[in-house]
Design an enzyme around this catalytic site. Structure first.
Site, PDB file in Angstrom:
ATOM      1  N   HIS A 285     -10.677 -23.522 -10.698  1.00 40.50           N
ATOM      2  CA  HIS A 285     -10.454 -22.791 -11.955  1.00 40.50           C
ATOM      3  C   HIS A 285     -11.758 -22.058 -12.282  1.00 40.50           C
ATOM      4  O   HIS A 285     -12.166 -21.181 -11.550  1.00 40.50           O
ATOM      5  CB  HIS A 285     -10.001 -23.803 -13.012  1.00 40.50           C
ATOM      6  CG  HIS A 285      -9.516 -23.234 -14.304  1.00 40.50           C
ATOM      7  ND1 HIS A 285      -9.194 -21.917 -14.483  1.00 40.50           N
ATOM      8  CD2 HIS A 285      -9.300 -23.827 -15.519  1.00 40.50           C
ATOM      9  CE1 HIS A 285      -8.804 -21.721 -15.736  1.00 40.50           C
ATOM     10  NE2 HIS A 285      -8.869 -22.866 -16.389  1.00 40.50           N
ATOM     11  N   HIS A 324      -4.100 -16.443  -6.728  1.00 41.45           N
ATOM     12  CA  HIS A 324      -3.902 -16.801  -8.133  1.00 41.45           C
ATOM     13  C   HIS A 324      -2.491 -17.321  -8.297  1.00 41.45           C
ATOM     14  O   HIS A 324      -1.575 -16.807  -7.650  1.00 41.45           O
ATOM     15  CB  HIS A 324      -4.122 -15.568  -9.024  1.00 41.45           C
ATOM     16  CG  HIS A 324      -4.390 -15.914 -10.445  1.00 41.45           C
ATOM     17  ND1 HIS A 324      -3.378 -16.181 -11.330  1.00 41.45           N
ATOM     18  CD2 HIS A 324      -5.554 -16.087 -11.118  1.00 41.45           C
ATOM     19  CE1 HIS A 324      -3.917 -16.476 -12.507  1.00 41.45           C
ATOM     20  NE2 HIS A 324      -5.224 -16.437 -12.402  1.00 41.45           N
ATOM     21  N   ASP A 380     -12.782 -14.000 -10.455  1.00 40.19           N
ATOM     22  CA  ASP A 380     -14.016 -14.691 -10.076  1.00 40.19           C
ATOM     23  C   ASP A 380     -14.675 -14.130  -8.832  1.00 40.19           C
ATOM     24  O   ASP A 380     -15.801 -14.508  -8.504  1.00 40.19           O
ATOM     25  CB  ASP A 380     -13.728 -16.181  -9.861  1.00 40.19           C
ATOM     26  CG  ASP A 380     -13.546 -16.889 -11.180  1.00 40.19           C
ATOM     27  OD1 ASP A 380     -14.250 -16.510 -12.121  1.00 40.19           O
ATOM     28  OD2 ASP A 380     -12.697 -17.783 -11.265  1.00 40.19           O
TER      29      ASP A 380
HETATM   30  N1  ACO Z   1      -7.749 -18.804   0.697  1.00 37.72           N
HETATM   31  C1  ACO Z   1      -6.880 -19.053   1.726  1.00 37.72           C
HETATM   32  N2  ACO Z   1      -5.605 -19.374   1.570  1.00 37.72           N
HETATM   33  C2  ACO Z   1      -5.141 -19.453   0.303  1.00 37.72           C
HETATM   34  C3  ACO Z   1      -5.959 -19.199  -0.807  1.00 37.72           C
HETATM   35  C4  ACO Z   1      -7.306 -18.851  -0.572  1.00 37.72           C
HETATM   36  N3  ACO Z   1      -8.131 -18.583  -1.580  1.00 37.72           N
HETATM   37  N4  ACO Z   1      -5.240 -19.338  -1.937  1.00 37.72           N
HETATM   38  C5  ACO Z   1      -3.998 -19.680  -1.540  1.00 37.72           C
HETATM   39  N5  ACO Z   1      -3.944 -19.736  -0.185  1.00 37.72           N
HETATM   40  C6  ACO Z   1      -2.753 -20.001   0.627  1.00 37.72           C
HETATM   41  C7  ACO Z   1      -2.364 -21.463   0.586  1.00 37.72           C
HETATM   42  O1  ACO Z   1      -2.986 -22.210   1.604  1.00 37.72           O
HETATM   43  C8  ACO Z   1      -0.865 -21.374   0.733  1.00 37.72           C
HETATM   44  O2  ACO Z   1      -0.585 -21.147   2.100  1.00 37.72           O
HETATM   45  P1  ACO Z   1       0.726 -21.840   2.810  1.00 37.72           P
HETATM   46  O3  ACO Z   1       1.905 -21.229   2.114  1.00 37.72           O
HETATM   47  O4  ACO Z   1       0.591 -21.482   4.242  1.00 37.72           O
HETATM   48  O5  ACO Z   1       0.581 -23.310   2.548  1.00 37.72           O
HETATM   49  C9  ACO Z   1      -0.482 -20.110  -0.012  1.00 37.72           C
HETATM   50  O6  ACO Z   1      -1.661 -19.286   0.043  1.00 37.72           O
HETATM   51  C10 ACO Z   1      -0.096 -20.346  -1.465  1.00 37.72           C
HETATM   52  O7  ACO Z   1      -1.171 -21.010  -2.108  1.00 37.72           O
HETATM   53  P2  ACO Z   1      -1.011 -22.176  -3.184  1.00 37.72           P
HETATM   54  O8  ACO Z   1      -2.187 -23.081  -3.082  1.00 37.72           O
HETATM   55  O9  ACO Z   1       0.348 -22.803  -3.094  1.00 37.72           O
HETATM   56  O10 ACO Z   1      -1.095 -21.349  -4.527  1.00 37.72           O
HETATM   57  P3  ACO Z   1      -1.437 -21.929  -5.945  1.00 37.72           P
HETATM   58  O11 ACO Z   1      -0.770 -21.035  -6.914  1.00 37.72           O
HETATM   59  O12 ACO Z   1      -1.134 -23.381  -6.042  1.00 37.72           O
HETATM   60  O13 ACO Z   1      -3.028 -21.795  -6.016  1.00 37.72           O
HETATM   61  C11 ACO Z   1      -5.189 -21.051  -6.516  1.00 37.72           C
HETATM   62  C12 ACO Z   1      -3.694 -20.845  -6.738  1.00 37.72           C
HETATM   63  C13 ACO Z   1      -5.603 -22.479  -6.906  1.00 37.72           C
HETATM   64  C14 ACO Z   1      -5.971 -20.084  -7.415  1.00 37.72           C
HETATM   65  C15 ACO Z   1      -5.507 -20.788  -5.012  1.00 37.72           C
HETATM   66  O14 ACO Z   1      -5.171 -19.455  -4.681  1.00 37.72           O
HETATM   67  C16 ACO Z   1      -6.974 -21.058  -4.667  1.00 37.72           C
HETATM   68  O15 ACO Z   1      -7.324 -22.218  -4.407  1.00 37.72           O
HETATM   69  N6  ACO Z   1      -7.839 -20.000  -4.677  1.00 37.72           N
HETATM   70  C17 ACO Z   1      -9.253 -20.183  -4.432  1.00 37.72           C
HETATM   71  C18 ACO Z   1      -9.940 -20.698  -5.692  1.00 37.72           C
HETATM   72  C19 ACO Z   1     -10.053 -19.637  -6.754  1.00 37.72           C
HETATM   73  O16 ACO Z   1     -10.469 -18.504  -6.501  1.00 37.72           O
HETATM   74  N7  ACO Z   1      -9.743 -20.033  -7.994  1.00 37.72           N
HETATM   75  C20 ACO Z   1      -9.879 -19.148  -9.156  1.00 37.72           C
HETATM   76  C21 ACO Z   1      -8.549 -18.816  -9.740  1.00 37.72           C
HETATM   77  S1  ACO Z   1      -8.749 -17.670 -11.071  1.00 37.72           S
HETATM   78  C22 ACO Z   1      -9.245 -18.624 -12.349  1.00 37.72           C
HETATM   79  O17 ACO Z   1      -9.000 -19.793 -12.469  1.00 37.72           O
HETATM   80  C23 ACO Z   1     -10.017 -17.939 -13.348  1.00 37.72           C
END
Ligand code: ACO
Length: 446
Positions: A285, A324, A380
């Site tokens: 987050h 996201h 971010d």
């Molecule tokens: N890098 C690589 N792969 C990713 C990423 C990433 N940053 N984000 C999602 N994926 C992939 C997942 O592995 C998943 O793949 P799969 O379908 O093969 O299993 C798919 O994309 C969907 O991802 P989920 O984790 O199910 O998506 P969710 O909505 O739960 O997660 C989150 C969202 C937590 C933001 C995620 O994208 C992440 O961890 N990003 C990196 C951390 C980040 O930048 N957080 C800031 C968010 S903005 C904020 O809070 C202000």
């Protein structure tokens, strides 16, 4: 990490029947049919409860770990269309607010629903400015922290400690009390954050300067050394103000949900804000911008980007700052942030990590792994680079998120308190553990 694919679509050919805003369900366990009203594109989970196999049955529930498709409230504060990349506060687009507004005006808009007129803005600014001082005893708490304590830990602890100084904050259904705590929280968060930062440097605390703007004063409390009067650089002051506007609210994210959930127990707003700040601290987050910078440092050079992306695609790493829960398009805030980055670099010099970030973005936006999962830069991805160029250490990045988000948290908290449909948050569970079994004395356990 896996995304949950819906399995419920059976027949997507719409019959030509007259439209009714209801959902018909046949429970194939019993053959009974139900008709659920649809309002605001939702069905009520409690309308599933009458669906029982027999009288002993508890009734059907929705199962939605991480609330991926569950609305926990109705709200009038922030609108997001994640597919189109739209973000609006109280109906105003984030692009227009970032261009024309100030953080302090935007905070008023978020909290009270309308842009202030001149006298309302003057009154609001006056009260926030006159609630920036903190009790001298807070300095003693800060003294107790190690020199290398993470400022988020110090912020979470000291904002919770404010609750002990303001017992009147428990009077949460008194509008005057809520208004007072709002001035205090918006006014004091920058002071707590700046004092935490100065503590980590071993520098004397700098008291608020009422002549300066909200962000100008924050920069003063952070960076003033021997000058008699601190004068913030106008480009950096405005850049920070825009970043604060962009971070002011984001509807039902993890920390706002924490604020609502903890606040629903009717605890005072300082304790609820401490919980929301704790939620924001996590690297998935608000901690993500710190994680982005660590990632860029780890990658080290443009040449190493393809190898890093390969590891991301192999599931060994996340591309921090990408993806996201709601945006399945370019985060509109990220676009504005990218623009601000260059304005800050003009003053402070180019951050060399920008080249690595741009290369990551270029490769990711063309790569099927990211395209098919609709992973785009989020807010971010570039903020860390700006904050680093402005002289902030990485540990301060989530703190810089928590300060402006306080306006969103308070607005969400107040909306929750005044919503007659809301009660203490208390989700259900699907119990999959043991059935009743009898206790085995210690000497008979194998
Ligand atoms: N890098 C690589 N792969 C990713 C990423 C990433 N940053 N984000 C999602 N994926 C992939 C997942 O592995 C998943 O793949 P799969 O379908 O093969 O299993 C798919 O994309 C969907 O991802 P989920 O984790 O199910 O998506 P969710 O909505 O739960 O997660 C989150 C969202 C937590 C933001 C995620 O994208 C992440 O961890 N990003 C990196 C951390 C980040 O930048 N957080 C800031 C968010 S903005 C904020 O809070 C202000």
């Amino acid at each position: 990490m896996s995304s949950t694919k819906p399995e419920s679509v059976i027949n997507d050919k719409a019959p030509s029947a007259t439209r009714r805003d209801t959902l018909s369900i046949t429970d194939n366990r019993t053959g009974r049919q139900y008709e659920l009203p649809i309002k605001n594109e939702t069905v009520r989970a409690l309308d599933l409860r009458p669906m029982k196999v027999n009288d002993e049955d508890f009734g059907l529930m929705g199962y939605d770990p991480a609330f991926t498709n569950t609305a926990s409230c109705s709200s009038k504060i922030t609108f997001i269309d994640g597919d189109k990349g739209i973000l609006r506060y109280r109906g105003y687009s984030i692009e227009e607010l970032a261009e024309k507004s100030t953080y302090i005006e935007t905070a008023y808009l978020i909290l009270y629903g309308e842009l202030p007129d001149k006298s309302q803005l003057a009154d609001w600014s006056y009260h926030v400015t006159h609630h920036t001082f903190i009790h001298e005893s807070i300095k003693k708490f800060l003294d107790g922290f190690h020199y290398d304590a993470h400022p988020m830990g110090m912020l979470i602890s000291t904002v919770a400690a404010l609750s002990t100084f303001y017992p009147d904050a428990k009077d949460i259904f008194n509008p005057e009390s809520r208004r007072k705590q709002t001035y205090r929280l918006i006014g004091k968060m920058p002071t707590l954050a700046a004092f935490a930062y100065r503590h980590s440097l071993g520098m004397p605390f700098v008291y608020p300067d009422n002549d300066l703007s909200y962000c100008g004063n924050f920069l003063n409390m952070l960076f003033r050394t021997t000058e008699l009067k601190y004068r913030p650089n106008p480009t950096l002051e405005r850049a920070l103000d825009i970043l604060f506007i962009l971070h002011a609210d984001h509807e039902q994210n993890c920390s706002s949900t924490a604020m609502r959930c903890v606040g629903s127990s009717h605890v005072d707003p300082y304790c609820a804000t401490a919980a929301a700040t704790a939620a924001l601290y996590g690297p998935l987050h608000g901690g993500a911008n710190e994680a982005v910078l660590r990632m860029l440092v780890e990658i080290g050079s443009i040449n190493n980007v393809p190898a890093y992306i390969k590891r991301v695609k192999a599931g060994e790493k996340l591309l921090m700052g990408f993806g996201h829960r709601v945006y399945k398009n370019y985060d509109p805030r990220a676009r504005i942030v990218k623009h601000i980055a260059y304005e800050v670099f003009d003053v402070m010099g180019k951050n060399p990590l920008i080249e690595i970030a741009l290369e990551c973005e270029r490769i990711a936006l063309e790569d099927d792994y990211f395209v098919s999962r609709r992973l785009y830069p989020n807010v971010d991805f570039y903020t860390g680079l700006i904050y680093q160029s402005m002289g902030f250490p990485m540990t301060m990045f989530p703190v810089l998120f928590a300060i402006p988000r306080t306006s969103g948290w308070i607005a969400q908290w107040e909306e929750m308190l005044l919503d007659p449909e809301q009660k203490i948050s208390r989700p259900r569970q699907v119990y999959l553990g043991h059935d009743l079994r009898s206790y085995t004395p210690l000497d008979r356990r194998g």
